[in-house]
Design a protein around this motif. Structure first.
Motif, short mmCIF file in Angstrom:
data_model
loop_
_atom_site.label_atom_id
_atom_site.label_comp_id
_atom_site.label_asym_id
_atom_site.label_seq_id
_atom_site.Cartn_x
_atom_site.Cartn_y
_atom_site.Cartn_z
N LEU A 185 1.10 -1.12 -0.16
CA LEU A 185 0.08 0.03 0.01
C LEU A 185 0.50 1.30 -0.11
N ARG A 186 1.88 1.20 0.98
CA ARG A 186 2.86 2.33 0.92
C ARG A 186 3.56 2.71 -0.50
N LEU A 187 3.75 1.58 -1.19
CA LEU A 187 4.55 1.79 -2.60
C LEU A 187 3.79 2.32 -3.49
N ASP A 188 2.13 2.35 -3.40
CA ASP A 188 1.41 3.12 -4.14
C ASP A 188 1.84 4.62 -4.06
N THR A 189 2.43 5.25 -2.99
CA THR A 189 2.58 6.42 -2.86
C THR A 189 4.27 7.02 -3.03
N VAL A 190 4.72 6.01 -3.23
CA VAL A 190 6.20 6.27 -3.79
C VAL A 190 6.48 6.33 -5.28
N LEU A 191 6.82 7.72 -5.57
CA LEU A 191 6.71 7.91 -6.96
C LEU A 191 8.10 7.81 -7.60
N PHE B 180 10.66 13.91 -22.90
CA PHE B 180 9.47 12.78 -22.67
C PHE B 180 9.81 12.49 -21.18
N LYS B 181 8.57 12.85 -20.07
CA LYS B 181 8.72 12.31 -18.89
C LYS B 181 7.71 11.56 -18.46
N VAL B 182 7.87 10.61 -17.41
CA VAL B 182 7.11 9.90 -16.96
C VAL B 182 7.05 9.88 -15.44
N THR B 183 6.13 9.55 -14.81
CA THR B 183 5.95 9.45 -13.07
C THR B 183 5.23 8.06 -13.16
N LEU B 184 5.89 7.12 -12.45
CA LEU B 184 5.28 5.61 -11.98
C LEU B 184 5.34 5.67 -10.54
N THR B 185 4.42 4.72 -9.98
CA THR B 185 4.32 4.54 -8.48
C THR B 185 5.53 3.26 -8.42
N ALA B 186 6.00 2.89 -7.30
CA ALA B 186 6.83 1.79 -7.03
C ALA B 186 6.23 0.48 -7.40
N LEU C 260 11.96 3.56 -24.32
CA LEU C 260 13.10 3.57 -23.57
C LEU C 260 13.01 4.28 -22.25
N VAL C 261 12.06 5.52 -22.15
CA VAL C 261 11.86 5.88 -21.00
C VAL C 261 10.99 5.14 -19.95
N MET C 262 9.84 4.45 -20.55
CA MET C 262 9.27 3.74 -19.91
C MET C 262 9.88 2.42 -19.27
N ASN C 263 10.82 1.58 -20.15
CA ASN C 263 11.29 0.61 -19.72
C ASN C 263 12.47 1.03 -18.55
N LYS C 264 13.11 2.29 -18.52
CA LYS C 264 13.90 2.68 -17.38
C LYS C 264 13.15 2.98 -16.17
N ALA C 265 11.89 3.55 -16.25
CA ALA C 265 11.28 3.77 -15.15
C ALA C 265 10.85 2.51 -14.48
N ILE C 266 10.38 1.63 -15.49
CA ILE C 266 9.73 0.54 -14.78
C ILE C 266 10.92 -0.17 -14.13
N GLU C 267 12.02 -0.42 -14.53
CA GLU C 267 13.06 -1.05 -14.09
C GLU C 267 13.42 -0.29 -12.63
N LYS C 268 13.58 1.26 -12.63
CA LYS C 268 13.59 1.64 -11.34
C LYS C 268 12.57 1.41 -10.45
N ALA C 269 11.25 1.41 -10.78
CA ALA C 269 10.19 1.07 -10.07
C ALA C 269 10.41 -0.55 -9.24
N THR C 270 10.68 -1.39 -10.24
CA THR C 270 10.78 -2.74 -10.05
C THR C 270 11.89 -2.90 -8.83
N GLN C 271 12.86 -2.37 -9.06
CA GLN C 271 14.18 -2.30 -8.01
C GLN C 271 13.65 -2.07 -6.56
N ILE C 272 12.86 -0.62 -6.74
CA ILE C 272 12.31 -0.19 -5.34
C ILE C 272 11.34 -1.01 -4.61
N ASN C 273 10.41 -1.80 -5.45
CA ASN C 273 9.36 -2.49 -5.11
C ASN C 273 10.03 -3.97 -4.55
#
Length: 107
Positions: free
Chosen positions: A24-30, A40-46, A72-85
Motif C-alpha cells: 500500500l505504501r509503495l502506491d505513494t512512492v513516486l 519525454f517524462k513519466v512518473t510511476l508508483t513503485a 526507452l523512458v518507460m523501460n527505465k522507469a519500470i526498471e527503477k520502480a521494480t528495484q524499489i518494489n
C-alpha cells in the motif's frame, strides 16, 4: 511444540501484514524518469502504475521518434520502480520472518 508452532504462525501472519502494508505504501512512492533531453517524462508508483506522462510538442511531429522515446523512458522507469518494489517487499518479508531452520534463503 504447539506453542512454537503458534508463535511461528503469528510471526508469519505479522510478516504478511507488513508486506501488505508495504504494498500500500509503495502506491505513494513516486519514480520519475525522463529522456536525456527532457522531451519525454513519466512518473510511476513503485508498484509500477503510471501516474503521469509529459510529451513535449516537438515529439508530436515524429511518430517513430515518439514511440522510441516512450519505450526507452518507460523501460527505465519500470526498471527503477521494480528495484524499489522488490527491495522494499523483501525487507518487509525478512523483517517479520520467524527463525525457521533451513529457511535462510531470505537473508
Amino acid at each position: 511444540m504447539f506453542g512454537d508452532l503458534m508463535g511461528m504462525m503469528g510471526k508469519l501472519q505479522e510478516a504478511q501484514k507488513k508486506v501488505e502494508e508495504t504494498k500500500l505504501r509503495l502506491d505513494t512512492v513516486l519514480v520519475d524518469e525522463q529522456s536525456n533531453d527532457g522531451l519525454f517524462k513519466v512518473t510511476l508508483t513503485a508498484n509500477r502504475k503510471i501516474k503521469s506522462i509529459h510529451i513535449d510538442d516537438a515529439l508530436l511531429e515524429d511518430k517513430e521518434q515518439l514511440e522510441d522515446y516512450f519505450v526507452l523512458v518507460m523501460n527505465k522507469a519500470i526498471e527503477k520502480a521494480t528495484q524499489i518494489n522488490e527491495a522494499e517487499l523483501a525487507a518487509a518479508a525478512q523483517d517479520g520472518m520467524p527463525n525457521i531452520p533451513g529457511m535462510d534463503m531470505f537473508k
